[in-house]
Scaffold this active site. Sequence first.
Site, PDB file in Angstrom:
ATOM      1  N   ASP A  98       0.849  -1.196   0.000  1.00 37.06           N
ATOM      2  CA  ASP A  98       0.000   0.000   0.000  1.00 37.06           C
ATOM      3  C   ASP A  98       0.884   1.245   0.000  1.00 37.06           C
ATOM      4  O   ASP A  98       2.044   1.199   0.421  1.00 37.06           O
ATOM      5  CB  ASP A  98      -0.864   0.053   1.270  1.00 37.06           C
ATOM      6  CG  ASP A  98      -1.969  -0.997   1.270  1.00 37.06           C
ATOM      7  OD1 ASP A  98      -2.181  -1.656   0.231  1.00 37.06           O
ATOM      8  OD2 ASP A  98      -2.616  -1.143   2.324  1.00 37.06           O
ATOM      9  N   MET A  99       0.317   2.373  -0.432  1.00 36.61           N
ATOM     10  CA  MET A  99       1.046   3.640  -0.304  1.00 36.61           C
ATOM     11  C   MET A  99       0.403   4.447   0.819  1.00 36.61           C
ATOM     12  O   MET A  99      -0.818   4.620   0.848  1.00 36.61           O
ATOM     13  CB  MET A  99       0.999   4.429  -1.618  1.00 36.61           C
ATOM     14  CG  MET A  99       1.866   5.670  -1.589  1.00 36.61           C
ATOM     15  SD  MET A  99       3.614   5.360  -1.189  1.00 36.61           S
ATOM     16  CE  MET A  99       4.265   4.850  -2.792  1.00 36.61           C
ATOM     17  N   ARG A 148      -0.772  -0.550  -8.740  1.00 32.67           N
ATOM     18  CA  ARG A 148      -2.185  -0.245  -8.469  1.00 32.67           C
ATOM     19  C   ARG A 148      -2.281   1.270  -8.370  1.00 32.67           C
ATOM     20  O   ARG A 148      -1.641   1.885  -7.538  1.00 32.67           O
ATOM     21  CB  ARG A 148      -2.639  -0.848  -7.143  1.00 32.67           C
ATOM     22  CG  ARG A 148      -4.059  -0.440  -6.767  1.00 32.67           C
ATOM     23  CD  ARG A 148      -4.283  -0.447  -5.263  1.00 32.67           C
ATOM     24  NE  ARG A 148      -4.155  -1.766  -4.725  1.00 32.67           N
ATOM     25  CZ  ARG A 148      -3.662  -2.008  -3.510  1.00 32.67           C
ATOM     26  NH1 ARG A 148      -3.243  -1.022  -2.741  1.00 32.67           N
ATOM     27  NH2 ARG A 148      -3.570  -3.229  -3.067  1.00 32.67           N
ATOM     28  N   LYS A 151      -6.626   7.125  -6.358  1.00 30.47           N
ATOM     29  CA  LYS A 151      -6.654   8.602  -6.319  1.00 30.47           C
ATOM     30  C   LYS A 151      -5.804   9.106  -5.151  1.00 30.47           C
ATOM     31  O   LYS A 151      -5.137  10.121  -5.270  1.00 30.47           O
ATOM     32  CB  LYS A 151      -8.098   9.087  -6.188  1.00 30.47           C
ATOM     33  CG  LYS A 151      -8.920   8.832  -7.444  1.00 30.47           C
ATOM     34  CD  LYS A 151     -10.261   9.533  -7.400  1.00 30.47           C
ATOM     35  CE  LYS A 151     -11.112   9.162  -8.604  1.00 30.47           C
ATOM     36  NZ  LYS A 151     -12.406   9.845  -8.634  1.00 30.47           N
ATOM     37  N   GLY A 152      -5.835   8.423  -4.024  1.00 29.47           N
ATOM     38  CA  GLY A 152      -5.065   8.859  -2.848  1.00 29.47           C
ATOM     39  C   GLY A 152      -6.002   9.193  -1.701  1.00 29.47           C
ATOM     40  O   GLY A 152      -7.016   9.853  -1.903  1.00 29.47           O
ATOM     41  N   ALA A 153      -5.654   8.741  -0.499  1.00 33.13           N
ATOM     42  CA  ALA A 153      -6.588   8.810   0.624  1.00 33.13           C
ATOM     43  C   ALA A 153      -6.148   9.717   1.770  1.00 33.13           C
ATOM     44  O   ALA A 153      -6.863   9.826   2.754  1.00 33.13           O
ATOM     45  CB  ALA A 153      -6.808   7.394   1.160  1.00 33.13           C
ATOM     46  N   THR A 195     -10.066   1.872  -7.933  1.00 30.69           N
ATOM     47  CA  THR A 195     -11.036   2.978  -7.845  1.00 30.69           C
ATOM     48  C   THR A 195     -12.456   2.434  -7.944  1.00 30.69           C
ATOM     49  O   THR A 195     -12.691   1.390  -8.558  1.00 30.69           O
ATOM     50  CB  THR A 195     -10.783   4.015  -8.971  1.00 30.69           C
ATOM     51  OG1 THR A 195     -11.733   5.078  -8.832  1.00 30.69           O
ATOM     52  CG2 THR A 195     -10.906   3.425 -10.359  1.00 30.69           C
ATOM     53  N   ARG A 258     -12.180   6.414   5.105  1.00 27.42           N
ATOM     54  CA  ARG A 258     -13.327   6.082   4.245  1.00 27.42           C
ATOM     55  C   ARG A 258     -14.468   7.077   4.479  1.00 27.42           C
ATOM     56  O   ARG A 258     -15.144   7.476   3.559  1.00 27.42           O
ATOM     57  CB  ARG A 258     -13.847   4.665   4.531  1.00 27.42           C
ATOM     58  CG  ARG A 258     -12.864   3.536   4.284  1.00 27.42           C
ATOM     59  CD  ARG A 258     -12.597   3.268   2.812  1.00 27.42           C
ATOM     60  NE  ARG A 258     -11.604   4.101   2.201  1.00 27.42           N
ATOM     61  CZ  ARG A 258     -10.274   3.991   2.366  1.00 27.42           C
ATOM     62  NH1 ARG A 258      -9.773   3.043   3.088  1.00 27.42           N
ATOM     63  NH2 ARG A 258      -9.464   4.809   1.757  1.00 27.42           N
TER      64      ARG A 258
HETATM   65  C1  LIG Z   1      -8.325  -1.531  -3.952  1.00 27.07           C
HETATM   66  C2  LIG Z   1      -7.987  -0.197  -3.356  1.00 27.07           C
HETATM   67  C3  LIG Z   1      -6.765  -0.025  -2.711  1.00 27.07           C
HETATM   68  C4  LIG Z   1      -6.437   1.212  -2.174  1.00 27.07           C
HETATM   69  N1  LIG Z   1      -5.199   1.397  -1.629  1.00 27.07           N
HETATM   70  C5  LIG Z   1      -4.820   2.650  -1.263  1.00 27.07           C
HETATM   71  C6  LIG Z   1      -3.499   2.915  -0.824  1.00 27.07           C
HETATM   72  O1  LIG Z   1      -2.647   2.019  -0.723  1.00 27.07           O
HETATM   73  N2  LIG Z   1      -3.178   4.203  -0.520  1.00 27.07           N
HETATM   74  C7  LIG Z   1      -4.076   5.232  -0.627  1.00 27.07           C
HETATM   75  O2  LIG Z   1      -3.720   6.400  -0.384  1.00 27.07           O
HETATM   76  N3  LIG Z   1      -5.355   4.989  -0.987  1.00 27.07           N
HETATM   77  C8  LIG Z   1      -5.744   3.737  -1.301  1.00 27.07           C
HETATM   78  N4  LIG Z   1      -7.040   3.514  -1.707  1.00 27.07           N
HETATM   79  C9  LIG Z   1      -8.059   4.577  -1.521  1.00 27.07           C
HETATM   80  C10 LIG Z   1      -8.109   5.555  -2.698  1.00 27.07           C
HETATM   81  O3  LIG Z   1      -6.955   6.375  -2.686  1.00 27.07           O
HETATM   82  C11 LIG Z   1      -9.349   6.473  -2.606  1.00 27.07           C
HETATM   83  O4  LIG Z   1      -9.256   7.216  -1.432  1.00 27.07           O
HETATM   84  C12 LIG Z   1     -10.671   5.706  -2.617  1.00 27.07           C
HETATM   85  O5  LIG Z   1     -10.635   4.640  -3.500  1.00 27.07           O
HETATM   86  C13 LIG Z   1     -11.826   6.636  -3.031  1.00 27.07           C
HETATM   87  O6  LIG Z   1     -11.610   7.142  -4.316  1.00 27.07           O
HETATM   88  P1  LIG Z   1     -12.268   6.540  -5.652  1.00 27.07           P
HETATM   89  O7  LIG Z   1     -11.187   6.300  -6.617  1.00 27.07           O
HETATM   90  O8  LIG Z   1     -13.131   5.399  -5.364  1.00 27.07           O
HETATM   91  O9  LIG Z   1     -13.072   7.788  -6.273  1.00 27.07           O
HETATM   92  P2  LIG Z   1     -14.163   8.735  -5.654  1.00 27.07           P
HETATM   93  O10 LIG Z   1     -14.311   9.848  -6.643  1.00 27.07           O
HETATM   94  O11 LIG Z   1     -13.838   9.094  -4.247  1.00 27.07           O
HETATM   95  O12 LIG Z   1     -15.440   7.834  -5.652  1.00 27.07           O
HETATM   96  C14 LIG Z   1     -16.135   7.436  -6.830  1.00 27.07           C
HETATM   97  C15 LIG Z   1     -17.480   6.871  -6.390  1.00 27.07           C
HETATM   98  O13 LIG Z   1     -17.292   5.655  -5.662  1.00 27.07           O
HETATM   99  C16 LIG Z   1     -18.153   5.572  -4.535  1.00 27.07           C
HETATM  100  N5  LIG Z   1     -17.353   5.610  -3.296  1.00 27.07           N
HETATM  101  C17 LIG Z   1     -16.043   5.941  -3.192  1.00 27.07           C
HETATM  102  N6  LIG Z   1     -15.614   5.824  -1.919  1.00 27.07           N
HETATM  103  C18 LIG Z   1     -16.679   5.419  -1.203  1.00 27.07           C
HETATM  104  C19 LIG Z   1     -16.888   5.129   0.174  1.00 27.07           C
HETATM  105  N7  LIG Z   1     -15.910   5.219   1.053  1.00 27.07           N
HETATM  106  N8  LIG Z   1     -18.119   4.742   0.560  1.00 27.07           N
HETATM  107  C20 LIG Z   1     -19.133   4.619  -0.323  1.00 27.07           C
HETATM  108  N9  LIG Z   1     -19.000   4.896  -1.655  1.00 27.07           N
HETATM  109  C21 LIG Z   1     -17.795   5.279  -2.080  1.00 27.07           C
HETATM  110  C22 LIG Z   1     -19.063   6.775  -4.636  1.00 27.07           C
HETATM  111  O14 LIG Z   1     -20.211   6.408  -5.328  1.00 27.07           O
HETATM  112  C23 LIG Z   1     -18.269   7.777  -5.421  1.00 27.07           C
HETATM  113  O15 LIG Z   1     -19.075   8.687  -6.108  1.00 27.07           O
HETATM  114  C24 LIG Z   1      -7.388   2.290  -2.247  1.00 27.07           C
HETATM  115  C25 LIG Z   1      -8.610   2.107  -2.880  1.00 27.07           C
HETATM  116  C26 LIG Z   1      -8.913   0.895  -3.444  1.00 27.07           C
HETATM  117  C27 LIG Z   1     -10.231   0.735  -4.131  1.00 27.07           C
END
Ligand SMILES: Cc1cc2nc3c(=O)[nH]c(=O)nc-3n(C[C@H](O)[C@H](O)[C@H](O)COP(=O)(O)OP(=O)(O)OC[C@H]3O[C@@H](n4cnc5c(N)ncnc54)[C@H](O)[C@@H]3O)c2cc1C
Length: 275
Positions: A98-99, A148, A151-153, A195, A258
Amino acid sequence: MPGEDADSALRAASQFKAQGISSALTRLGENITRVEEADEVAAHYLKLLDRTAASGLDAEVSVKLTQLGFDLDGERTFAHARRLAERALATRRTVWIDMEGSAYTERTVAFYERMKQVCANTGLCLQAYLHRTAADVDRLMPLDPAIRIVKGAYAEPPAIAFQTGEQIDRNYIALSRAMLEAARDGRRIRIALGTHDVTLISEIAGYAAELGLPKASFEVQMLYGIRVDEQRRLAGEGYPVRDLICYGAAWYPWYMRRLAERPANVMFALRQLLP
Ligand SMILES: Cc1cc2nc3c(=O)[nH]c(=O)nc-3n(C[C@H](O)[C@H](O)[C@H](O)COP(=O)(O)OP(=O)(O)OC[C@H]3O[C@@H](n4cnc5c(N)ncnc54)[C@H](O)[C@@H]3O)c2cc1C
């Protein structure tokens, strides 16, 4: 989360398998304070890898380096990660890294470069919100990486990270296109779109098709319980889909990230507190 223990996660993984969806497993936890905790985490993942191998699941593991002691002892973290990747190699699975927040980015990319010298079956998460990520993709390309892209969390400042959804999405697409073009040019790169944004996924899928690449040229990874209908739809259409199943008692920081991602989740969580 399906539950706090590995049994719940493995049960969920076998349900996904029946629907043609693979899994990645993560025991929640980060920034441990005693190095012995890292040994325990590594032992847990080794056992988990044995259990997934024995059950015939296409389940990989995804780990945070700070959970393996990155803040305390980098060499020990490397030894742990290497043992996990060597164990996963027996079933030809990848161990994902993970990042975390930007304080770790450079160290994590350098760690990944070192891991790839000894264990090809490792993958790294990169974040589209960071300005540096395009350069990181270029830097890693010669290693035949597994990337992978998410977007970034974490909350990162404007000096190093895009701040608007539009900018982040644009960079996400540019990075994905660059990786697909490398695949088209014969580079052995494994691309995972981490994503839930199905608009982005369909745009990137369209570009892959334009390049003449098969649906299996990239994989979609989504979190357990989010957009499950879309996970099934994409799998049904022939795209490889992997559900990242998190479990464990240390869910609080992960859960807060989240919640922060989606204001509607805050309202949902608050409503659960009402009598
Ligand atoms: C498999 C995986 C691994 C990941 N690993 C990392 C990591 O190592 N480091 C890191 O910084 N981040 C990680 N993330 C988190 C990522 O960076 C985002 O913060 C997260 O995925 C939300 O962005 P999104 O791309 O889904 O787009 P968004 O624009 O946030 O969401 C798109 C749509 O998805 C749905 N959605 C998104 N999030 C949620 C939620 N929490 N609850 C309900 N519906 C939601 C909504 O309908 C939203 O409109 C990971 C995410 C995934 C899926």
